[in-house]
Design an enzyme around this catalytic site. Structure first.
Site, PDB file in Angstrom:
ATOM      1  N   HIS A  93     -26.767 -63.341  65.840  1.00  0.00           N
ATOM      2  CA  HIS A  93     -26.958 -61.935  65.458  1.00  0.00           C
ATOM      3  C   HIS A  93     -26.829 -61.819  63.940  1.00  0.00           C
ATOM      4  O   HIS A  93     -25.904 -62.378  63.351  1.00  0.00           O
ATOM      5  CB  HIS A  93     -25.906 -61.056  66.142  1.00  0.00           C
ATOM      6  CG  HIS A  93     -26.109 -59.607  65.833  1.00  0.00           C
ATOM      7  ND1 HIS A  93     -27.087 -58.846  66.442  1.00  0.00           N
ATOM      8  CD2 HIS A  93     -25.490 -58.789  64.956  1.00  0.00           C
ATOM      9  CE1 HIS A  93     -27.053 -57.617  65.951  1.00  0.00           C
ATOM     10  NE2 HIS A  93     -26.093 -57.558  65.048  1.00  0.00           N
ATOM     11  N   SER A 101     -38.063 -68.931  63.398  1.00  0.00           N
ATOM     12  CA  SER A 101     -37.488 -69.726  62.301  1.00  0.00           C
ATOM     13  C   SER A 101     -36.162 -70.356  62.725  1.00  0.00           C
ATOM     14  O   SER A 101     -35.844 -71.478  62.329  1.00  0.00           O
ATOM     15  CB  SER A 101     -37.324 -68.882  61.033  1.00  0.00           C
ATOM     16  OG  SER A 101     -36.270 -67.975  61.160  1.00  0.00           O
ATOM     17  N   ARG A 147     -34.785 -59.015  73.866  1.00  0.00           N
ATOM     18  CA  ARG A 147     -34.704 -58.210  75.086  1.00  0.00           C
ATOM     19  C   ARG A 147     -33.247 -58.027  75.458  1.00  0.00           C
ATOM     20  O   ARG A 147     -32.451 -58.974  75.353  1.00  0.00           O
ATOM     21  CB  ARG A 147     -35.392 -58.933  76.263  1.00  0.00           C
ATOM     22  CG  ARG A 147     -36.847 -59.197  76.087  1.00  0.00           C
ATOM     23  CD  ARG A 147     -37.705 -57.972  76.145  1.00  0.00           C
ATOM     24  NE  ARG A 147     -37.572 -57.215  77.379  1.00  0.00           N
ATOM     25  CZ  ARG A 147     -38.050 -55.981  77.547  1.00  0.00           C
ATOM     26  NH1 ARG A 147     -38.681 -55.375  76.561  1.00  0.00           N
ATOM     27  NH2 ARG A 147     -37.900 -55.354  78.696  1.00  0.00           N
ATOM     28  N   ILE A 148     -32.909 -56.828  75.893  1.00  0.00           N
ATOM     29  CA  ILE A 148     -31.555 -56.607  76.409  1.00  0.00           C
ATOM     30  C   ILE A 148     -31.529 -57.123  77.843  1.00  0.00           C
ATOM     31  O   ILE A 148     -32.432 -56.852  78.631  1.00  0.00           O
ATOM     32  CB  ILE A 148     -31.193 -55.110  76.339  1.00  0.00           C
ATOM     33  CG1 ILE A 148     -31.071 -54.733  74.859  1.00  0.00           C
ATOM     34  CG2 ILE A 148     -29.896 -54.830  77.092  1.00  0.00           C
ATOM     35  CD1 ILE A 148     -30.671 -53.317  74.595  1.00  0.00           C
TER      36      ILE A 148
END
Ligand code: GRF
Length: 223
Positions: free
Chosen positions: A116, A24, A98-99
């Site tokens: 975030h 989105s 993903r880190i």
């Protein structure tokens, strides 16, 4: 609406967008008429619905599947090779779950931004809305920031705050925050591409044009 590469100006910056899921935020970026060329959308999941959104807008898509790699380092190396083939000025993490390794982050220092769903530095990590509701905070929100080796920290570009309502569930709060994500993410990228932001020596984002907001968000409303 199709993104139109033919109308591109040669000095225009180029970006690559990384996704993992619904897309989105990707859709909001594609519909924002950004002053940059979107060179590619890369997903670590072949089934990410966001890939279809990119295709509908005529954007090149690539899949770099994390599960076909034995470790983070080898995944990040293939991802970096894929990104570098487009020579982007900016890499945008739009719901990329993903880190990333410190080596990957260092390679794209000051060229990698993330969105975030919290008012950082509060609620880094996952399940931000559930945790905010559990704590009873009255204001929550979202943040666009440069990525550093410290996960979900790094120089903040823009934030949006929303009230937390009495009868909120994680889903209703998430929807209110997401609506604001779709507003502030294109703005952050527009500032970057137009050269309106820079980083100070102590790692803070400086704005060329400083529009100071004139009001406070107070929640709940005062009588
Ligand atoms: C957004 O809330 C974003 O902040 C977080 O993951 C979600 C991705 O949503 N990192 P979408 O894929 O952009 O719809």
């Amino acid at each position: 609406m199709k993104h139109k590469p033919e109308s591109v100006n040669v000095s225009m910056k180029s970006i690559v967008i990384l996704i993992s899921g619904l897309g989105s935020n990707l859709r909001a970026l594609l519909e924002s008429d950004l002053p940059c060329r979107i060179a590619a959308v890369i997903s670590n999941r072949a089934a990410a619905p966001g890939l279809e959104i990119a295709k509908q807008h005529g954007i090149t898509t690539r899949v770099v599947a994390h599960h076909s790699h034995p470790d983070r380092e080898s995944f990040d190396t293939e991802l970096a090779n894929c990104i570098d083939s487009y020579r982007p000025d900016l890499i945008v993490l739009a719901g990329f779950m993903r880190i990333l390794t410190p080596q990957f982050v260092a390679r794209y220092q000051n060229k990698l931004i993330n969105i975030h769903p919290s008012l950082l530095p509060a609620y880094s990590g996952l399940n931000t809305h559930t945790r905010a509701l559990r704590d009873g905070v009255k204001i929550h929100g979202c943040t666009v920031h440069f990525v550093t080796g410290d996960v979900d920290h790094g120089p903040i570009i823009i934030q949006a705050a929303v009230p937390v309502l009495m009868d909120d569930t994680p889903a209703t709060l998430a929807a209110r925050v997401l609506y604001q994500e779709h507003r502030i993410f294109p703005q952050a990228i527009r500032w970057f591409c137009n050269g309106d932001i820079s980083l100070s020596a102590d790692g803070k984002v400086l704005m060329k044009r400083l529009e100071q907001p004139g009001c406070a968000l107070i929640s709940p409303e005062m009588e």
